[in-house]
Design an enzyme around this catalytic site. Structure first.
Site, PDB file in Angstrom:
ATOM      1  N   GLU A 134       0.851  -1.186   0.000  1.00 34.58           N
ATOM      2  CA  GLU A 134       0.000   0.000   0.000  1.00 34.58           C
ATOM      3  C   GLU A 134       0.887   1.236   0.000  1.00 34.58           C
ATOM      4  OE1 GLU A 134      -2.716   0.432   3.293  1.00 34.58           O
ATOM      5  OE2 GLU A 134      -3.521   2.323   2.502  1.00 34.58           O
ATOM      6  N   ASN A 179      -4.404   5.059  -1.961  1.00 30.34           N
ATOM      7  CA  ASN A 179      -5.606   5.612  -1.306  1.00 30.34           C
ATOM      8  C   ASN A 179      -6.170   6.791  -2.118  1.00 30.34           C
ATOM      9  OD1 ASN A 179      -5.741   4.229   1.476  1.00 30.34           O
ATOM     10  ND2 ASN A 179      -3.580   4.806   1.236  1.00 30.34           N
ATOM     11  N   GLU A 193      -7.957   2.349  -3.049  1.00 29.35           N
ATOM     12  CA  GLU A 193      -8.688   2.181  -1.790  1.00 29.35           C
ATOM     13  C   GLU A 193      -9.572   3.397  -1.550  1.00 29.35           C
ATOM     14  OE1 GLU A 193      -6.082   1.330   1.430  1.00 29.35           O
ATOM     15  OE2 GLU A 193      -5.202  -0.433   0.453  1.00 29.35           O
ATOM     16  N   ASP A 239     -11.949   0.512   2.011  1.00 29.81           N
ATOM     17  CA  ASP A 239     -10.982   0.727   3.098  1.00 29.81           C
ATOM     18  C   ASP A 239     -11.702   0.977   4.422  1.00 29.81           C
ATOM     19  OD1 ASP A 239      -8.549   1.018   4.272  1.00 29.81           O
ATOM     20  OD2 ASP A 239      -7.940   2.816   3.176  1.00 29.81           O
ATOM     21  N   GLU A 294      -5.914  -5.196   8.244  1.00 29.03           N
ATOM     22  CA  GLU A 294      -4.882  -4.177   8.441  1.00 29.03           C
ATOM     23  C   GLU A 294      -4.408  -4.194   9.887  1.00 29.03           C
ATOM     24  OE1 GLU A 294      -5.582  -0.251   5.997  1.00 29.03           O
ATOM     25  OE2 GLU A 294      -7.228  -0.580   7.381  1.00 29.03           O
TER      26      GLU A 294
HETATM   27  P1  C2E Z   1      -5.064   3.887   6.001  1.00 32.65           P
HETATM   28  O1  C2E Z   1      -5.393   3.891   4.570  1.00 32.65           O
HETATM   29  O2  C2E Z   1      -5.926   3.107   6.878  1.00 32.65           O
HETATM   30  O3  C2E Z   1      -3.555   3.469   6.086  1.00 32.65           O
HETATM   31  C1  C2E Z   1      -3.090   2.601   6.964  1.00 32.65           C
HETATM   32  C2  C2E Z   1      -2.494   3.301   8.106  1.00 32.65           C
HETATM   33  O4  C2E Z   1      -2.266   2.353   9.191  1.00 32.65           O
HETATM   34  C3  C2E Z   1      -1.127   3.918   7.803  1.00 32.65           C
HETATM   35  O5  C2E Z   1      -0.977   5.074   8.562  1.00 32.65           O
HETATM   36  C4  C2E Z   1      -0.166   2.872   8.367  1.00 32.65           C
HETATM   37  O6  C2E Z   1       1.095   3.385   8.677  1.00 32.65           O
HETATM   38  C5  C2E Z   1      -0.894   2.420   9.579  1.00 32.65           C
HETATM   39  N1  C2E Z   1      -0.512   1.038   9.993  1.00 32.65           N
HETATM   40  C6  C2E Z   1      -0.134  -0.035   9.198  1.00 32.65           C
HETATM   41  N2  C2E Z   1       0.125  -1.121   9.956  1.00 32.65           N
HETATM   42  C7  C2E Z   1      -0.067  -0.760  11.240  1.00 32.65           C
HETATM   43  C8  C2E Z   1       0.062  -1.477  12.446  1.00 32.65           C
HETATM   44  O7  C2E Z   1       0.381  -2.696  12.519  1.00 32.65           O
HETATM   45  N3  C2E Z   1      -0.220  -0.819  13.592  1.00 32.65           N
HETATM   46  C9  C2E Z   1      -0.587   0.504  13.547  1.00 32.65           C
HETATM   47  N4  C2E Z   1      -0.856   1.093  14.693  1.00 32.65           N
HETATM   48  N5  C2E Z   1      -0.728   1.210  12.415  1.00 32.65           N
HETATM   49  C10 C2E Z   1      -0.449   0.575  11.258  1.00 32.65           C
HETATM   50  P2  C2E Z   1      -0.527   6.379   7.902  1.00 32.65           P
HETATM   51  O8  C2E Z   1       0.491   6.124   6.876  1.00 32.65           O
HETATM   52  O9  C2E Z   1      -0.259   7.316   9.000  1.00 32.65           O
HETATM   53  O10 C2E Z   1      -1.794   6.820   7.135  1.00 32.65           O
HETATM   54  C11 C2E Z   1      -2.927   7.252   7.779  1.00 32.65           C
HETATM   55  C12 C2E Z   1      -4.025   7.488   6.840  1.00 32.65           C
HETATM   56  O11 C2E Z   1      -3.697   8.538   5.969  1.00 32.65           O
HETATM   57  C13 C2E Z   1      -4.305   6.354   5.928  1.00 32.65           C
HETATM   58  O12 C2E Z   1      -5.034   5.395   6.560  1.00 32.65           O
HETATM   59  C14 C2E Z   1      -5.005   6.982   4.809  1.00 32.65           C
HETATM   60  O13 C2E Z   1      -6.370   7.127   5.124  1.00 32.65           O
HETATM   61  C15 C2E Z   1      -4.361   8.337   4.747  1.00 32.65           C
HETATM   62  N6  C2E Z   1      -3.404   8.370   3.671  1.00 32.65           N
HETATM   63  C16 C2E Z   1      -2.112   7.970   3.673  1.00 32.65           C
HETATM   64  N7  C2E Z   1      -1.567   8.203   2.453  1.00 32.65           N
HETATM   65  C17 C2E Z   1      -2.555   8.689   1.658  1.00 32.65           C
HETATM   66  C18 C2E Z   1      -2.616   9.077   0.303  1.00 32.65           C
HETATM   67  O14 C2E Z   1      -1.644   8.988  -0.460  1.00 32.65           O
HETATM   68  N8  C2E Z   1      -3.774   9.566  -0.135  1.00 32.65           N
HETATM   69  C19 C2E Z   1      -4.868   9.651   0.642  1.00 32.65           C
HETATM   70  N9  C2E Z   1      -5.978  10.125   0.131  1.00 32.65           N
HETATM   71  N10 C2E Z   1      -4.862   9.295   1.940  1.00 32.65           N
HETATM   72  C20 C2E Z   1      -3.690   8.776   2.435  1.00 32.65           C
HETATM   73 CA    CA Z   2      -5.643   2.534   3.042  1.00 30.73          CA
HETATM   74 CA    CA Z   3      -7.249   1.512   6.293  1.00 30.25          CA
END
Ligand code: C2E
Ligand code: CA
Ligand code: CA
Length: 783
Positions: free
Chosen positions: A564, A619, A651, A681, A738
């Site tokens: 992802e 995403n 997603e 998602d 996830e």
């Molecule tokens: P999401 O799509 O649910 O992304 C997964 C988030 O869960 C990511 O946080 C990831 O680092 C985190 N995660 C993965 N495995 C674990 C785990 O085992 N434990 C915990 N505690 N967390 C884990 P991240 O990277 O901070 O992203 C947060 C949200 O930001 C994402 O949730 C997504 O909704 C948004 N996001 C990130 N990148 C993009 C993007 O390029 N475009 C858009 N539109 N939204 C994004």
């Molecule tokens: Ca996602």
């Molecule tokens: Ca997610």
């Protein structure tokens, strides 16, 4: 007196005396009417006619005197010295000119009396010089007493006559003529009586003396000329009168055409009014004639009315109403007489229009509440009062939640109706004494006492949150309220409004349907947010973003299936900023579309460097999904980067599906047609609507990490994950779990038959070079 009378009776031819009187009256009339004519005309004709009037008056005096002398019967031979006789006439003309020159144009009484004395003296000169020219065959002696008396009586009369002729009052002016006549008569006959003649045969008349029968025709000719002049004067007077009548009728016609009320006045009394004024006052034109102007305008005396500038006043009509009017005074010459015309304009219509315009300018046309303009004034007044008295008040700003949705879904007419209902509910629950305004759109403002602020906010949220039934449709909206206290949270309107706005912003961010009171930290947070916004706008240009990847594996054998893509912001000062801190802001300020596109392009590009069976998941923000050009853009990116559509997953969250279903539906099907898979998602955190799962072409459900965190201990989470996996199997979708952090969690997902796992247990999101290295390692598994 006796001497004069006997002289008149015994020493005069009575018939000639009457002729003398007639000549005098005719001449005086001719002189006066010519003088009046001179005052009516202008320029050189005026000077010419004034000269004629002066000569005519001198001739009158002279002819009267001569006829009087001819009437005298001295009882001996008499004759006239031609030189002295002529001189007496010339000197009279000079004297009268001097007298008129002094009097003309002056109302000063002393000056006019002086002019009168000059006139008297010149006529006395005429008289006594004329008498000196009267030669007889006898001795001439004078009764000095009578001479003095003639002067003492007549001179004051002349002076008085001249003063009266300059008076404003008609009645006094008319006395001037008879006074002059009597002064002349007195002077003449007293003078005649003063003359004492004694026959003396030794005295004979000089040769040059003209006998009476020679003088008489000359005098007769002068008298005839005076009669002609009198007729001319009469004609002029009649013509002037006719002109005055014509002028007045023309003025009346014009006046009747005027929309304004007009009153023609003389000395404060109404002479005539036009139809408009009569209508305004409420009586006939005839009834108003003769009334005083002050009976219509009691508060505005004529003397206070300006001739150059309109002024306000109040007209009292017949039924006692006071009509606001504009007034203007003008002096108009009608037939050579100055008259005052007062123009009276009814102001009621204008004032009504002004009031209407003021109302329009200050109220909101849709709801009838105060508009922003008026509210600003009210707020300023409240701030001023609060600053002066330290009395606190509350400013409530309120914004409707979901109004835009209703407006977009049901149409603007329904939206307008809804706003009207909201306004009505607000008025009903806040009472009429509070100030309520619609500031625009779905924003309202209310001012209440400080103590009432919280109760009012709670009531508003409760009342506005109840459903609305409009045209058979039920609409659900809610309200968020921000409260700021004046002057504590802002001593001027703009600071106070900003404070209330920040409180409102906080309330909306808390999810809506709540109120928040302003706190100082809100200002700091807002400042920080503004700074972040500025930085964010620059970040894309400065290439501060990068994409990290978190691998996704098969929970059974641990083989990599893909990764992802997760965006990262490497802030020059703050270091790595997590997406949760800037994605919502980017969505709000419209930066998400270019940013999202950049992430997509970068991810596709970098994924081409991975083994060809691995997918990349990107995403998509709800904002991006609303754009109908999204599918075309994705297609372009696939073409540009050469990544097959089957290797891309997009997603989306449930919230993206809430708005504009039509566009979303078309876009998702277009993407699906390119072989791109669509993942749902964070499933389970939102509405978890099954209908969405069926309606839209999803290939995969991603179970949110909040459920995974508590397995296998929490029975509820276990049940949800079990239900979701069996549901997905039935709908022919795969399941990704996830946030898998522990081996137990992984084991659980294996036992439940999940297709894919992602989480820190496998790997944290890592840089693109690292994921590429990881994927290209000979051993394609982390298990
Ligand atoms: P999401 O799509 O649910 O992304 C997964 C988030 O869960 C990511 O946080 C990831 O680092 C985190 N995660 C993965 N495995 C674990 C785990 O085992 N434990 C915990 N505690 N967390 C884990 P991240 O990277 O901070 O992203 C947060 C949200 O930001 C994402 O949730 C997504 O909704 C948004 N996001 C990130 N990148 C993009 C993007 O390029 N475009 C858009 N539109 N939204 C994004
Ligand atoms: Ca996602
Ligand atoms: Ca997610």
């Amino acid at each position: 007196m006796e001497t004069i009378y006997s002289c008149l009776r015994d020493a005069h031819d009575q018939d000639l005396l009457w002729i003398a009187a007639l000549v005098c009256v005719t001449g005086v009339y001719a002189s006066i009417s010519l003088a009046r004519h001179a005052s009516r005309v202008e320029g050189n004709s005026r000077k010419a006619w004034a000269a004629v009037a002066i000569v005519s008056s001198a001739c009158t005096a002279w002819a009267t005197h001569m006829v009087g002398l001819l009437a005298f019967q001295p009882g001996m031979q008499a004759g006239f010295d031609p030189l002295l006789t002529l001189m007496s006439l010339l000197l009279t003309i000079i004297g009268i000119s001097a007298s008129m020159g002094t009097a003309i144009g002056s109302r000063n009484r002393l000056r006019r009396a002086g002019a009168g004395l000059l006139l008297g003296l010149s006529i006395a000169l005429l008289h006594y010089l004329g008498q000196a020219a009267y030669l007889v065959t006898g001795r001439v002696t004078w009764n000095v007493q009578l001479v003095a008396l003639s002067l003492a009586w007549s001179l004051p009369l002349f002076a008085a006559a001249m003063v009266l002729s300059g008076d404003k009052r008609n009645s006094l002016r008319h006395l001037a003529g008879p006074l002059i006549l009597s002064a002349i008569a007195l002077l003449h006959f007293a003078g005649m009586a003063a003359l004492e003649l004694t026959f003396d045969p030794r005295i004979s008349l000089p040769e040059s003396a003209l006998p009476p029968d020679v003088v008489a025709p000359i005098v007769a000719a002068v008298c005839a000329a005076l009669v002609v002049l009198a007729f001319m004067g009469l004609r002029f007077a009649l013509a002037a009168r006719a002109q005055a009548i014509r002028d007045r009728s023309r003025l009346k016609q014009l006046a009747d055409l005027a929309v304004e009320g007009l009153a023609i006045c003389r000395d404060g009394t109404i002479d005539a009014v036009n139809g408009s004024l009569a209508t305004l006052v409420g009586c006939s034109q005839q009834d108003l004639k003769g009334r005083t102007l002050s009976s219509l305008l009691p508060d505005t005396p004529l003397s206070k009315l300006s001739e150059h500038q309109e002024q306000d006043g109040e007209l009292f009509t017949n039924d006692g109403t006071r009509v606001p009017v504009r007034l203007l005074r003008k002096i108009v010459k009608i037939g050579n007489v100055d008259q005052t015309v007062v123009a009276i304009r009814d102001q009621r219509e204008r004032l009504r229009t002004e009031q209407r315009m003021r109302t329009l300018a200050f109220t909101d046309a849709l709801t009838g509440l105060a508009n922003r303009l008026q509210f600003n004034q009210i707020l300023s007044a409240n701030c001023e009062k609060a600053n002066a008295t330290e009395e606190r008040f509350a400013l409530l700003l309120l914004d409707l939640d979901r109004f835009k949705f209703v407006n977009d879904t049901f149409g603007h007419a329904m939206g307008d109706e809804l706003l009207k209902r909201v306004a009505r509910r607000l008025s009903a629950c806040c009472g009429s004494t509070t100030s309520i305004a619609r500031l625009g759109g779905d924003e309202f403002a209310i001012i209440v006492d400080e103590e009432l602020a919280q109760d009012t906010a709670e009531t508003i949220i409760d009342v506005l949150g109840r459903p609305y039934l409009i045209d058979g449709s039920i609409m659900d909206i809610a309200a968020s309220v921000g409260i700021a206290i004046g002057p504590a949270d802002g001593s001027n309107p703009s600071v106070l409004s900003r404070s209330a706005d920040l409180a409102l912003y906080t309330a909306k961010h808390a999810g809506g349907s709540v109120y928040r009171r302003f706190e100082r930290e809100m200002r700091e947070r807002a400042q920080a947010r503004r700074q972040l916004e500025l930085d964010l706008r620059r970040a894309l240009v400065r290439e501060e973003f990068e994409v990290h990847y978190q691998p996704q594996v098969d929970p059974g054998d641990g083989r990599f299936q893909g990764a992802e893509a997760l965006v990262r912001w490497r802030h020059p000062e703050r270091g790595m900023v997590p997406p949760a801190d800037f994605i919502p802001l980017a969505e709000e300020i419209g930066l998400i579309s270019p940013l999202g596109e950049w992430v997509l392009r970068t991810a596709c590009e970098q994924a081409t460097g991975w083994p060809s069976h691995l997918t990349v998941a990107v995403n998509l923000s709800p904002v991006q999904l609303r754009d109908s050009a999204l599918a075309a853009r994705v297609m372009q990116i696939l073409q540009d980067t050469g990544l097959p559509g089957s290797r891309l997953e997009l997603e989306i969250t449930e919230t993206a599906l809430l708005q504009d279903e039509e566009t979303t539906y078309n876009t998702l099907h277009a993407l699906r047609a390119m072989g791109i898979r669509i993942s749902m998602d964070d499933f389970g955190t939102g509405y978890s609507s099954l209908s969405y799962l069926r309606r839209f072409p999803f290939s995969k459900i991603k179970i949110d990490r909040s459920f995974v965190r508590q397995v296998p201990e929490d029975q509820e989470s276990v049940a949800i994950i079990q239900a979701l996996t069996s549901l997905a199997a039935k709908l022919n979708m795969t399941v990704t779990v996830e946030g898998v952090e522990t081996a137990e969690q992984r084991a659980f997902t294996v036992s439940e038959g999940c297709n894919q796992i992602q989480g820190y247990l496998i790997s944290r999101p890592i840089e693109s070079v690292s994921i590429r290295a990881l994927f290209n390692e000979p051993l394609q598994s982390v298990a």
